[in-house]
Design a protein around this motif. Structure first.
Motif, PDB file in Angstrom:
ATOM      1  N   UNK A   1       0.879  -1.163   0.000  1.00 58.14           N
ATOM      2  CA  UNK A   1       0.000   0.000   0.000  1.00 58.14           C
ATOM      3  C   UNK A   1       0.916   1.212   0.000  1.00 58.14           C
ATOM      4  N   UNK A   2       0.335   2.375  -0.022  1.00 58.89           N
ATOM      5  CA  UNK A   2       1.153   3.590  -0.023  1.00 58.89           C
ATOM      6  C   UNK A   2       1.942   3.750   1.277  1.00 58.89           C
ATOM      7  N   UNK A   3       1.451   3.129   2.349  1.00 59.40           N
ATOM      8  CA  UNK A   3       2.071   3.314   3.660  1.00 59.40           C
ATOM      9  C   UNK A   3       2.730   2.070   4.245  1.00 59.40           C
ATOM     10  N   UNK A   4       2.419   0.878   3.707  1.00 61.19           N
ATOM     11  CA  UNK A   4       2.947  -0.361   4.286  1.00 61.19           C
ATOM     12  C   UNK A   4       3.372  -1.328   3.196  1.00 61.19           C
ATOM     13  N   UNK A   5       4.391  -2.118   3.511  1.00 62.10           N
ATOM     14  CA  UNK A   5       4.831  -3.157   2.594  1.00 62.10           C
ATOM     15  C   UNK A   5       5.279  -4.383   3.367  1.00 62.10           C
TER      16      UNK A   5
ATOM     17  N   UNK B   1       8.055   3.540   0.178  1.00 61.36           N
ATOM     18  CA  UNK B   1       7.880   4.704  -0.686  1.00 61.36           C
ATOM     19  C   UNK B   1       8.502   4.462  -2.060  1.00 61.36           C
ATOM     20  N   UNK B   2       9.736   3.955  -2.096  1.00 59.94           N
ATOM     21  CA  UNK B   2      10.425   3.732  -3.369  1.00 59.94           C
ATOM     22  C   UNK B   2       9.713   2.687  -4.220  1.00 59.94           C
ATOM     23  N   UNK B   3       9.354   1.558  -3.615  1.00 52.41           N
ATOM     24  CA  UNK B   3       8.717   0.484  -4.373  1.00 52.41           C
ATOM     25  C   UNK B   3       7.312   0.887  -4.804  1.00 52.41           C
ATOM     26  N   UNK B   4       6.576   1.553  -3.938  1.00 60.68           N
ATOM     27  CA  UNK B   4       5.236   2.018  -4.306  1.00 60.68           C
ATOM     28  C   UNK B   4       5.299   2.935  -5.522  1.00 60.68           C
TER      29      UNK B   4
END
Length: 124
Positions: free
Chosen positions: A92-96, A116-119
């Motif tokens: 998600x935009x906030x969790x991975x 952040x980078x992967x999103x």
């Protein structure tokens, strides 16, 4: 287990550094959207051939923190393949969160900067 995971990631990084004469095929990251653990969404493949992207994924996965205990997860959002490794990815935009496809009882949480980078890569 963490040592094995770190060893695998370091192996991917080492092989990436040693493959200067290799084709770009060896340096790609393949990302598939998933319907379930066993089913990939049709025509969902995203392929990255930039070594910086492979390094981004490798570093993000290497720095992920192991979550203790055995897990029971919802279906993953993505399957990420690079080198000889494959991972399920919940994003998600906030969790991975990632899970090695060879160890489906353990998950790892990505750092906020990695998320952040992967999103951003996945939502270009």
């Amino acid at each position: 287990m963490r040592k094995l995971f770190l060893g695998l990631i370091m192996g991917v990084l080492f092989m990436s550094g040693c493959s200067a004469g290799a084709s770009m095929e060896d340096e790609k990251v393949s990302v598939y959207e998933m319907k379930s653990f066993a089913e990939i969404r049709k025509n969902s493949l995203i392929t990255f051939t930039d070594t910086k992207v492979e390094t981004t994924f490798a570093e993000a996965f290497h720095s992920a923190e192991r979550v203790p205990g055995i897990v029971d997860m919802a279906d993953p959002d993505y399957r990420v393949e690079f080198g000889d490794e494959a991972y399920f990815l919940w994003m998600s935009e906030e969790h991975g969160t990632i899970m090695n496809t060879n160890d489906t009882h353990t998950i790892y949480t990505l750092s906020k900067s990695s998320v952040k980078m992967i999103y951003e890569l996945l939502n270009q």
